[in-house]
Design a protein around this motif. Structure first.
Motif, short mmCIF file in Angstrom:
data_model
loop_
_atom_site.label_atom_id
_atom_site.label_comp_id
_atom_site.label_asym_id
_atom_site.label_seq_id
_atom_site.Cartn_x
_atom_site.Cartn_y
_atom_site.Cartn_z
N ARG A 1 1.11 -1.20 -0.26
CA ARG A 1 -0.04 -0.07 0.42
C ARG A 1 0.72 0.96 -0.15
NH1 ARG A 1 -2.63 -3.47 3.69
NH2 ARG A 1 -4.88 -4.17 3.67
N GLU B 1 -5.35 2.92 -1.83
CA GLU B 1 -5.86 2.22 -0.26
C GLU B 1 -4.10 2.46 -0.35
OE1 GLU B 1 -7.64 0.03 2.97
OE2 GLU B 1 -6.38 -0.97 1.10
N PRO C 1 -4.05 1.80 7.23
CA PRO C 1 -5.31 2.10 5.67
C PRO C 1 -5.76 3.45 5.57
CG PRO C 1 -5.11 -0.31 6.26
CD PRO C 1 -5.38 0.64 7.14
#
Length: 477
Positions: A372, A419, A462
């Motif tokens: 991420r 994300e 996240p």
């Protein structure tokens, strides 16, 4: 263009290019499509389907992957041709790219057995690295439509890149034994290549004396480091000593980039001529050109030139890289040639899709869905930079302005979602103060780190950005 199509089941399929009335060089040719980046970054599911079909339907039980995918899918070709060393190793790196871009662990787990078998094919008796010393040898069919014999930088860099990609994927999947083997072979092969193939200016080939024809030997090859270029694109880091890599690129620019071609000897296909500038496929600045060199050595083709120019930019030689790009665009300026049809073996040639990586290099864009993480490190106009970005889940724009020691960055999602847990920005000099982030209308708390001129922002969890939302960063530096 007719270069590409979708099969009945939706699989993306490509020729190398197209002739006036038919496709040219069928089979989603793996070593040509190795260079192409545009589809992977703009239409990732299409690119993924091409790789899936190759590893699922074009592989023999022993791990041999046909570099031209037979049709209909699953059909066996009439004869077993040479395996393409660059094409097969490139498939491993492309699997890493597609997984990293999508974050789809299910896809990786499904394709890993085939990828592992494709890489292990190199270690079979009589294959490229049968003695498992990390160095490719023997009969290495490649994109120049010949077999290179003896260790050479082009095939070795693809192999080293495949070993690094396989190591990371194996470790992620818990296949620790295979990861350790890949790491050992990579370290041995990388060390050997720097010690034995680098001549102080660039990397050259050790020709097998039993196969002297159609080789390049002491030549300076435009894509001797193409596997390193791919490693930068997909975020695998250096495969060889960074200093040697940069020296080799400077040598290619010095010896192969020609400001004019009036005096250039070429009896092959003519894609550049007269007063045009171009980067030649191979030159022999130290002498020693084989009596019968490999085909295409005297030509200039945009797909090879783009990857070379982009690699220059990745290594900090931005001016030189942009000069190469400028030379290509002048040749395809709409008067001399069609700007939408860059030819090689046929029109609208797929290798020219390597041009998309110019955006990646100039923006310093990198992305990893499993981590991420996303980052931007502009190589041009860092004081006011804007660009397009795309991932497997969405796309949007990025803008960064640095004025009077104030940094403002905006990451906008225009389609899909994104994300993030990590965001890297640069170049940023000086101490960072008064940092403030907002995701849409929500303030975001972050941990701030500095690393090599980059501002590294780590979120506590996240952070999801949906279409229409903007992540804003404000800081004093």
């Amino acid at each position: 263009t007719p270069t590409v199509l979708r099969l009945e089941d939706g699989t993306f399929y490509g020729f190398e290019g197209c002739s006036n009335d038919r496709g040219c060089c069928e089979g989603s040719c793996s070593h040509v499509w190795n260079y192409a980046q545009a589809v992977a970054y703009l239409f990732p599911r299409l690119q993924r389907s091409m790789l899936e079909a190759s590893l699922r339907t074009a592989m023999e039980p022993d791990g041999f992957v046909h570099f031209r995918m037979p049709l209909p899918l699953g059909a066996r070709p009439a004869r077993r041709f040479f395996p393409a060393a660059d094409g097969q190793m490139g498939c491993i790196m492309k699997l890493y790219r597609e997984w990293r871009f999508s974050g789809d662990d299910g896809f990786l787990k499904e394709m890993w057995p085939a990828a592992k078998k494709a890489l292990s094919f190199a270690w079979r008796p009589g294959s490229w690295d049968a003695d498992e010393d990390g160095v490719m040898e023997g009969e290495q069919h490649n994109t120049y439509d010949v077999e290179f014999y003896g260790p050479n930088p082009m095939m070795e860099c693809w192999y080293l890149g495949a070993l690094r990609a396989a190591e990371v994927m194996a470790a992620y999947l818990g296949d620790e034994g295979f990861a350790a083997k890949c790491r050992e072979l990579f370290e041995r092969g990388s060390r050997w290549t720097d010690e034995n193939l680098f001549n102080g200016e660039y990397y050259e080939q050790r020709i097998d004396p039993n196969h002297p024809d159609y080789q390049f030997g002491s030549g300076c090859l435009i894509d001797q480091l193409v596997g390193q270029y791919m490693a930068h694109v997909v975020g695998l880091g250096y495969l060889l000593k960074p200093g040697n890599v940069r020296t080799a690129l400077r040598s290619i620019y010095r010896y192969n980039f020609k400001g004019g071609l009036h005096n250039h000897w070429n009896v092959m296909r003519t894609f550049a001529l007269n007063d045009e500038s171009a980067v030649l496929i191979c030159t022999w600045p130290r002498g020693g050109r084989p009596k019968r060199p490999f085909p295409y050595f005297s030509e200039a083709m945009t797909g090879f030139e783009y990857q070379f120019a982009v690699h220059l930019i990745y290594e900090g030689m931005v001016e030189e890289g942009l000069k190469v790009i400028e030379a290509i665009r002048r040749r395809y300026d709409g008067r001399r040639r069609n700007p939408w049809d860059e030819a090689e073996c046929g029109h609208h040639y797929a290798r020219a899709l390597s041009s998309w990586s110019l955006l990646l290099a100039l923006s310093g864009f990198h992305y990893s869905a499993p981590e991420r993480g996303m980052g931007f490190f502009p190589k041009v106009f860092p004081e006011d930079f804007r660009c397009f970005w795309s991932t497997g889940s969405g796309w949007g724009t990025f803008r960064m302005r640095v004025r009077r020691r104030r940094l403002r960055a905006e990451l906008s999602v225009l389609y899909g979602e994104l994300e993030l847990e990590k965001l890297e920005l640069g170049p940023v000099e000086g101490k960072v103060r008064d940092l403030y982030l907002r995701a849409g209308r929500r303030p975001v708390q972050v941990e701030v780190l500095r690393k090599g001129g980059k501002l590294c922002l780590s979120f506590p969890g996240p952070t999801l950005l949906k279409a229409g939302e903007v992540l804003r960063v404000y800081a004093t530096v």
